[in-house]
Motif scaffolding. Structure first.
Motif, mmCIF file in Angstrom:
data_model
loop_
_atom_site.group_PDB
_atom_site.id
_atom_site.type_symbol
_atom_site.label_atom_id
_atom_site.label_comp_id
_atom_site.label_asym_id
_atom_site.label_seq_id
_atom_site.Cartn_x
_atom_site.Cartn_y
_atom_site.Cartn_z
ATOM 1 N N LYS A 3 -2.739 18.685 8.941
ATOM 2 C CA LYS A 3 -2.354 19.036 7.573
ATOM 3 C C LYS A 3 -3.327 20.029 6.940
ATOM 4 O O LYS A 3 -3.247 20.309 5.750
ATOM 5 N N GLY A 4 -4.252 20.541 7.747
ATOM 6 C CA GLY A 4 -5.155 21.577 7.264
ATOM 7 C C GLY A 4 -6.488 21.091 6.751
ATOM 8 O O GLY A 4 -7.298 21.892 6.268
ATOM 9 N N PHE A 5 -6.762 19.794 6.860
ATOM 10 C CA PHE A 5 -8.033 19.265 6.367
ATOM 11 C C PHE A 5 -9.097 19.351 7.456
ATOM 12 O O PHE A 5 -8.817 19.186 8.645
ATOM 13 N N LYS A 6 -10.328 19.597 7.054
ATOM 14 C CA LYS A 6 -11.450 19.689 7.973
ATOM 15 C C LYS A 6 -12.562 18.751 7.518
ATOM 16 O O LYS A 6 -12.657 18.388 6.353
ATOM 17 N N ASN A 7 -13.408 18.384 8.476
ATOM 18 C CA ASN A 7 -14.600 17.585 8.164
ATOM 19 C C ASN A 7 -14.268 16.328 7.361
ATOM 20 O O ASN A 7 -14.949 15.991 6.400
ATOM 21 N N THR A 8 -13.225 15.646 7.786
ATOM 22 C CA THR A 8 -12.811 14.428 7.083
ATOM 23 C C THR A 8 -13.532 13.193 7.598
ATOM 24 O O THR A 8 -13.458 12.134 6.983
ATOM 25 N N GLY A 9 -14.246 13.317 8.732
ATOM 26 C CA GLY A 9 -14.657 12.118 9.421
ATOM 27 C C GLY A 9 -13.429 11.482 10.052
ATOM 28 O O GLY A 9 -12.317 12.005 9.957
ATOM 29 N N VAL A 10 -13.621 10.341 10.707
ATOM 30 C CA VAL A 10 -12.524 9.664 11.397
ATOM 31 C C VAL A 10 -12.578 8.186 11.039
ATOM 32 O O VAL A 10 -13.646 7.580 11.058
#
Length: 761
Positions: A657-664
């Motif tokens: 969805k275009g998100f980065k560096n969200t962690g997991v």
């Protein structure tokens, strides 16, 4: 003549002392440049001296070789490296010795089913002639010759040391007594914790040390104090006779110079309801310092009084040196599941900064007496979110209806840090059961006073309910007994597994479990329930009867199009097989004994049965909080402040969805770090990558895709001036994303132990 003999004797003594000093120096050099034990060194810093790997050349780091698995098992094993040999767990729980230059198999010791899966211990004698690997398996301690791979049969009783001894209770009531994480070697002793499970009447987690040569018990420390011992008055009278837990299932740290061992202790059992144990319950949830050689008490600090949130201490205590109030202090820092970092003088146990006792809410559950206050660090900030409200809920991975539903649940729930669980409504705890810092989640630069914590935000949605009654075997008609078994199995499944595996075992967050008997034997299923895997936590508090009924229930389920296969990968025909654990076959371990009951009669309270109240771990909503969900936090403990914080990995679904560096979600559980003297911090994440960061500012400087994700600590060794990083990438959960353009595809698509080194220029 006499003077000449004296001169010769002095000369011979000098030569002998020089030889001993040389060997000792050589041994120290080998230890520092290899990986002799779980976590690298006794101080558990995961800090290594690098000879060639730097911030400038890390972009040249690539796969040197990979040792592929032949089975589909997930191993949490931290590889051990001694001289030219690497020891790994593979192939249906076989211990395999590999040559460190090529990954060539040297020998295999098979049939170690039930072994502690996270690693083992290496020890060698002062002259280097006796080299042995020590491990725990099915409530026993055993030793293998590190050179040949054969069992050492003069260790203990024909190769076996029972871990049911030294507990001070009736051994017929002993359940699981082996640890889930390796112990710690100190001189000629192995220091051990245990993982007795989290159910009512589980085995007490007393600490013990055994001689590594003879197997004899050296000392025992009662973590649930007995009459006359310090802390006895923090429990009801006689509690040591029935109380369980207060165990070290996490990581032990040793200050070798001072001979002090630091034990991070877990909660008393049962974890979420303590009507049978009013009081603060020492040494539950305490950092405990003992004399490593004798087990004598040095000091302790309790981080949670009368724990009813499962806030075990599990992460390795970090031994650091800091500048504090104009003095150089040797300190110890302990990260916790509730998101606090506690810092003490490692000799005296005095906090470096004040820790306040603050009032917390009382319990509304019948019989429960929650502690009126809890300890709060005042200067060192928490590394985790400790409160959840509607503003903390994210719609990134939720549909509109799911998002609205979660908001309603949050608005209706009991909430707040240290809020006790309730019966009539949900309680939100943040961090929850798998939040904060756990085993493998701490590292440090000891001399600079920098501590790194790998953590995750994870809120648990709890609700207590009456325990499911235990159904004993009886002479019922077969049909009625089968019906009762399946009903109980359904109840157990709905309480503990449905939130992740969906109704009917069809699979959701976790895989489908229909007709589980076609996929794995009951023993393997029971082991999985006890140890956990991937995002699944360990359910050690479930007794064997409950697991059996759930297994029976899952075997009755069907799903259209579902396929199942059993994979057996015993290495019995491999010519390198030196043993199939013959010593173990001579002395089979005791089966775990059920001590759990649906009701109990603690004589200090009443002669009337008291209801048990239980809950699941509340893991069905791993991704509802605003990201990042997992991250690394660096602390400068010369100042007591956070130096930097960076997300750990990116969730594949969020990335689409275009998100980065969200962690997991669950991105930090069962992971690990390495810190190098050249300024690099390596970390594994739940998105299937290994990352490297600049340890000074947290900026990502390198990453590499793995064939599968990792649930183990990485290892490091130097050989002939060359540095190597070892990653256990064997967790069998699919990684549903495409490789980014700036990474190199792994050379294998199977689970493997992967060794990285710098490309030759």
């Amino acid at each position: 003549m006499f003077k000449r003999n004296i001169w010769l004797l002095q000369a011979m003594l000098a030569v002998a002392m020089a030889f001993v000093a040389c060997h000792s120096s050589d041994k120290d050099y080998r230890r520092k440049n290899q990986w002799w034990e779980y976590g690298g060194m006794p101080d558990q810093s995961k800090y290594v001296e690098t000879q060639e790997l730097t911030l400038d050349n890390i972009h040249n780091l690539s796969v040197e070789w990979a040792y592929e698995l032949t089975d589909n098992a997930s191993y949490q094993f931290n590889p051990i490296v001694v001289d030219s040999i690497m020891y790994v767990l593979a192939h249906n729980n076989s211990l395999v010795a590999l040559h460190v230059d090529t990954g060539r198999e040297l020998w295999i010791h098979g049939n170690l089913n039930g072994i502690t899966r996270r690693g083992l211990n290496y020890w060698e004698s002062a002259d280097g002639k006796d080299k042995r690997l020590l491990f725990t398996i099915r409530n026993t301690l055993q030793a293998i010759d590190a050179t040949t791979g054969k069992s050492i049969l003069d260790f203990g009783d024909k190769g076996i040391v029972s871990l049911n001894i030294g507990l001070g209770i009736d051994t017929t009531k002993v359940g699981r007594t082996q640890p889930s994480t390796p112990g710690r070697i100190y001189k000629n002793l192995i220091l051990l914790g245990s993982s007795p499970g989290e159910g009512l009447f589980s085995t007490p987690g007393h600490l013990r040390a055994f001689n590594v040569v003879t197997g004899k018990l050296a000392w025992t420390f009662h973590t649930i104090p007995q009459p006359g011992e310090k802390g006895y008055d923090s429990w009801p009278k006689g509690a040591y006779q029935y109380a369980g837990g207060v165990n070290v299932w996490g990581e032990i740290t040793v200050d070798e110079k001072r001979g002090i061992a630091y034990f991070p202790l877990g909660a008393p059992t049962y974890d979420y309801y303590g009507a049978d144990r009013p009081g603060n319950n020492l040494y539950g949830n305490s950092l405990l310092a003992l004399d490593a050689e004798t087990g004598a008490y040095r000091w302790h600090f309790q981080t949670v009084h009368h724990d009813i949130w499962d806030y075990d201490l599990a992460a390795a205590p970090q031994l650091i040196q800091v500048k504090h109030e104009g003095k150089t202090i040797d300190a110890v820092a302990q990260a916790s599941k509730q998101g606090f970092l506690f810092v003490f003088d490692r000799v005296t146990g005095k906090p470096l900064w004040p820790i306040e006792e603050r009032s917390v809410p009382a319990s509304k559950v019948p019989g429960e007496k929650a502690a009126p206050t809890q300890p709060f660090p005042t200067v060192v900030p928490p590394f985790n979110r400790q409160y959840v409200d509607e503003n903390a809920i994210s719609d990134i991975l939720l549909s509109k209806s799911e998002y609205d539903s979660v908001l309603l649940r949050v608005a209706a729930a009991a909430n707040g840090f240290y809020t006790p669980l309730e019966l009539d409504r949900e309680t939100i705890s943040s961090p929850g059961a798998v939040g904060g810092a756990s085993f493998g989640n701490t590292a440090s630069n000891p001399e600079k006073g920098i501590v790194y914590v790998m953590s995750q935000d994870f809120a648990s949605f709890y609700k207590l309910q009456k325990a499911i009654p235990h159904i004993p075997r009886q002479a019922n008609p077969a049909a009625a007994q089968q019906d009762a078994t399946l009903k109980q199995g359904l109840s157990v499944y709905n309480l503990y597994c449905k939130s992740c595996h969906a109704a009917g075992g069809s699979g959701q967050i976790g895989p489908a479990l229909v007709q589980i008997g076609k996929k794995m034997s009951f023993q393997k299923f029971k082991g999985l329930v006890e140890t956990g895997q991937g995002q699944m936590p360990a359910f050690q508090h479930l007794d064997e009867n409950a697991v059996k009924t759930m297994y029976a229930y899952l075997n009755t389920l069907e799903q259209a199009g579902a396929t199942a296969k059993t994979v057996e990968n015993a290495p019995s025909k491999n010519p390198l097989l030196v043993a199939e654990n013959a010593a173990f076959d001579q002395h089979p371990g005791r089966e775990f004994v059920n001590r759990n009951r649906s009701v109990y009669y603690p004589s200090h309270i009443t002669d009337t049965p008291i209801n048990r109240y239980v809950t699941g771990y509340g893991l069905e909503l791993p991704h509802v909080l605003t990201p990042p969900w997992s991250y690394i936090v660096a602390y400068d403990l010369n100042k007591g402040s956070i130096l930097w914080k960076t997300p750990l990995g990116t969730d594949p679904n969020a990335a689409r969805k275009g998100f980065k560096n969200t962690g997991v979600p669950n991105g930090a559980q069962r992971k690990g770090m390495l810190v190098t003297s050249s300024g690099i911090l390596f970390a594994t994440a739940n998105d299937g990558f290994i990352y490297a960061y600049n340890s000074a500012d947290g900026k990502e400087i390198w990453k590499h895709e793995l064939p599968l994700t990792s649930e183990a600590l990485p290892s490091f060794y130097s050989r002939n001036g060359k540095d190597y990083i070892v990653v256990n990438a064997t967790t069998t959960q699919p990684l549903s994303y495409k490789s980014s353009q700036n990474t190199t595809k792994p050379k294998t698509t199977k689970g493997a132990y992967i060794v990285f080194s710098l490309k030759k220029s």
